[in-house]
Design an enzyme around this catalytic site. Structure first.
Site, mmCIF file in Angstrom:
data_model
loop_
_atom_site.group_PDB
_atom_site.id
_atom_site.type_symbol
_atom_site.label_atom_id
_atom_site.label_comp_id
_atom_site.label_asym_id
_atom_site.label_seq_id
_atom_site.Cartn_x
_atom_site.Cartn_y
_atom_site.Cartn_z
ATOM 1 N N SER A 22 5.635 -5.144 5.186
ATOM 2 C CA SER A 22 5.645 -5.443 6.717
ATOM 3 C C SER A 22 6.369 -4.761 7.558
ATOM 4 C CB SER A 22 6.410 -6.939 6.690
ATOM 5 O OG SER A 22 5.769 -7.679 7.887
ATOM 6 N N PRO A 23 5.800 -4.369 8.480
ATOM 7 C CA PRO A 23 6.596 -3.337 9.499
ATOM 8 C C PRO A 23 8.087 -3.984 9.708
ATOM 9 C CG PRO A 23 4.794 -4.798 10.797
ATOM 10 C CD PRO A 23 4.396 -5.084 9.289
ATOM 11 N N CYS A 25 11.449 -2.465 12.221
ATOM 12 C CA CYS A 25 12.178 -1.358 13.119
ATOM 13 C C CYS A 25 13.072 -0.924 12.287
ATOM 14 C CB CYS A 25 12.308 -2.173 14.328
ATOM 15 S SG CYS A 25 11.077 -2.353 15.390
ATOM 16 N N ALA A 58 6.957 -1.119 14.075
ATOM 17 C CA ALA A 58 6.579 -0.880 15.447
ATOM 18 C C ALA A 58 6.783 0.456 15.917
ATOM 19 C CB ALA A 58 7.259 -1.923 16.173
ATOM 20 N N TYR A 184 6.297 -9.170 22.124
ATOM 21 C CA TYR A 184 6.305 -7.931 22.981
ATOM 22 C C TYR A 184 4.785 -7.927 23.919
ATOM 23 C CZ TYR A 184 9.992 -6.728 19.967
ATOM 24 O OH TYR A 184 11.274 -6.934 19.213
ATOM 25 N N ARG A 232 -1.627 -8.093 14.493
ATOM 26 C CA ARG A 232 -0.540 -9.046 14.135
ATOM 27 C C ARG A 232 -0.284 -9.949 15.562
ATOM 28 N NH1 ARG A 232 5.378 -8.648 11.110
ATOM 29 N NH2 ARG A 232 3.954 -8.923 9.565
ATOM 30 N N ARG A 329 11.881 -8.545 4.468
ATOM 31 C CA ARG A 329 13.484 -8.624 3.775
ATOM 32 C C ARG A 329 13.600 -8.337 2.418
ATOM 33 N NH1 ARG A 329 15.307 -13.738 7.107
ATOM 34 N NH2 ARG A 329 12.869 -14.161 6.467
HETATM 35 C C1 FMN Z 1 14.725 -5.124 9.928
HETATM 36 C C2 FMN Z 1 13.586 -5.858 10.387
HETATM 37 C C3 FMN Z 1 12.899 -5.087 11.319
HETATM 38 C C4 FMN Z 1 11.585 -5.750 11.981
HETATM 39 N N1 FMN Z 1 10.602 -5.102 12.615
HETATM 40 C C5 FMN Z 1 9.481 -5.507 12.783
HETATM 41 C C6 FMN Z 1 8.530 -4.666 13.451
HETATM 42 O O1 FMN Z 1 8.650 -3.466 13.645
HETATM 43 N N2 FMN Z 1 7.412 -5.182 13.570
HETATM 44 C C7 FMN Z 1 6.747 -6.586 13.331
HETATM 45 O O2 FMN Z 1 5.735 -6.912 13.623
HETATM 46 N N3 FMN Z 1 7.867 -7.248 12.495
HETATM 47 C C8 FMN Z 1 8.894 -7.036 12.231
HETATM 48 N N4 FMN Z 1 9.996 -7.218 11.970
HETATM 49 C C9 FMN Z 1 9.611 -8.856 11.205
HETATM 50 C C10 FMN Z 1 9.052 -8.719 9.524
HETATM 51 O O3 FMN Z 1 7.743 -7.642 9.638
HETATM 52 C C11 FMN Z 1 8.555 -10.000 9.121
HETATM 53 O O4 FMN Z 1 7.461 -10.464 9.836
HETATM 54 C C12 FMN Z 1 9.608 -11.028 9.059
HETATM 55 O O5 FMN Z 1 10.923 -10.210 8.779
HETATM 56 C C13 FMN Z 1 9.559 -12.136 8.076
HETATM 57 O O6 FMN Z 1 9.164 -11.537 6.888
HETATM 58 P P1 FMN Z 1 10.249 -11.689 5.491
HETATM 59 O O7 FMN Z 1 10.568 -13.147 5.691
HETATM 60 O O8 FMN Z 1 9.750 -10.956 4.585
HETATM 61 O O9 FMN Z 1 11.700 -10.954 6.064
HETATM 62 C C14 FMN Z 1 11.086 -7.060 11.219
HETATM 63 C C15 FMN Z 1 12.182 -7.747 10.354
HETATM 64 C C16 FMN Z 1 13.188 -7.097 10.006
HETATM 65 C C17 FMN Z 1 14.113 -7.819 8.927
#
Ligand code: FMN
Length: 364
Positions: A22-23, A25, A58, A184, A232, A329
């Site tokens: 998943s993306p 940042c 992103a 956003y 998304r 994560r």
């Molecule tokens: C460090 C970090 C950076 C993130 N940056 C983005 C991002 O750039 N674009 C986005 O759509 N979601 C972003 N997210 C959200 C994740 O893509 C994901 O949707 C969210 O963490 C839930 O998934 P998880 O439970 O597997 O962590 C970010 C999450 C984390 C932890």
């Protein structure tokens, strides 16, 4: 039987399995928005680890569309060139390189989270942020300068997404994702919580969704017919106490996007307002993905959020709740977990997923 390690065909592209990075940042570009060694190692090691698709964070389509001063960007050919070795390395590992194109709108001009996520003043390198309706900005620490977008700004944003998609293709990405979630810019237009406009971009559903459709159409028009486009969305604002964005509107929008040639809806949630009251824990957003998958034909659906184990991910695919599993994560905790998952699930070809350089570690 379809399971998390079965391939997924989207147009002419075949993902080797259904586990996607998943993306995320990284806030790790110097202030020029260029990719550096950090991005290469971060994304590359997850491809080594067996992900079927690796999505870059992103990535700002214009400099004033960054969340922070240190976001990755793709607003010039130099930016695309800096990403090229990364996509080549991801492909060498047998994974599919993807990029999320983003514009922060009024959630921009901040410093990095570990520096406090504070607004950066214009003098210190911040910028005037764009907003559908600055009066609806809901967070405590507002950027120093904010402007309501006029038609020229809207045209510029659409063009920035279009040209960034072209540059993404030149950089070697095979999937492009439009970021219309998490509060956003595009989500700011979708939600009545943040969109108070009285022109053709505000008011009813058709008007609030117009910019997302225009951006998606511009991206789809330059993205090759044989390659997929993802969008998304936040499936809901988690604000049931007021007029807000919800699953019903997400289903309606997903139908429109599917008709426009979008191949996968990546279903996240929240981010528009600090009052949001949503769940957390295992699979916390899966019901939203499932709701869209059940209601909309001809589009694949990605689930994300609280997915940590092999059995959990496999069940989502096996039971038809999602076509693709995106993980954030858990990939930070262990970039190689897909290799472990393959063994945990008893996959016969588990060993062949390991890079040849690492095979001596298998089984002993
Ligand atoms: C460090 C970090 C950076 C993130 N940056 C983005 C991002 O750039 N674009 C986005 O759509 N979601 C972003 N997210 C959200 C994740 O893509 C994901 O949707 C969210 O963490 C839930 O998934 P998880 O439970 O597997 O962590 C970010 C999450 C984390 C932890």
């Amino acid at each position: 039987m379809t399971h998390v390690f079965s391939s997924l065909e989207l147009r002419d592209l075949e993902l080797p399995n259904r586990i996607a990075v998943s993306p995320m940042c990284q806030y790790s570009s110097p202030t020029d928005g260029l990719a550096r060694e950090w991005h290469r190692v971060h994304l590359g090691s997850r491809a080594v680890g067996g992900a079927g698709l690796v999505m870059a964070e992103a990535t700002a389509v214009e400099a004033r569309g960054r969340i922070s001063t240190h976001d990755l960007g793709i607003w010039s050919d130099d930016h695309a060139r800096a990403l090229e070795p990364i996509t080549a390395f991801i492909r060498e590992q047998g994974a599919v390189p993807a990029i999320q194109l983003a514009h922060a709108g009024h959630k921009g001009s901040k410093n990095q989270p570990w520096a406090g996520n504070e607004p950066v003043s214009l003098e210190a390198g911040g910028w005037e942020v764009l907003s559908p309706s600055p009066e609806a900005y809901p967070f405590e620490a507002a950027p120093e300068a904010m402007r309501a977008m006029d038609q020229d700004d809207i045209d510029d944003v659409i063009e920035a997404f279009r040209s960034s998609a072209e540059r993404s293709l030149a950089a070697g990405f095979e999937v492009v994702e439009v970021h219309a979630a998490h509060g956003y810019l595009l989500h700011q237009f979708l939600s009545p919580v943040s969109n108070r406009r009285e022109d053709e971009y505000g008011g009813g559903f058709e008007n609030r969704t117009r910019l997302v459709r225009e951006v998606t159409a511009a991206v789809r028009a330059v993205w090759p017919d044989d390659k997929p486009v993802f969008v998304r969305i936040s499936g809901t604002d988690w604000l049931p106490d007021r007029e807000s964005w919800d699953l019903e509107q997400s289903i309606r929008l997903s139908r429109q996007l599917a008709e426009m040639g979008v191949d996968l809806i990546d279903v996240s949630s929240g981010g528009i307002h600090p009052d949001q009251d949503g769940p957390s824990g295992p699979n916390y957003q899966v019901p939203l993905a499932e709701g869209i998958r059940d209601a909309v034909d001809d589009v694949a659906v990605g689930a994300v959020g609280g997915i940590r184990t092999a059995e959990q991910a496999d069940a989502l695919v096996r039971n038809g709740r999602a076509d693709l599993v995106l993980v954030a994560r858990e990939f930070l905790r262990d970039p190689y977990f897909p290799l472990r998952w393959a063994t945990d699930l008893g996959l016969e070809e588990a060993t062949s997923l390991w890079p040849v350089q690492y095979r001596r570690a298998v089984g002993n």
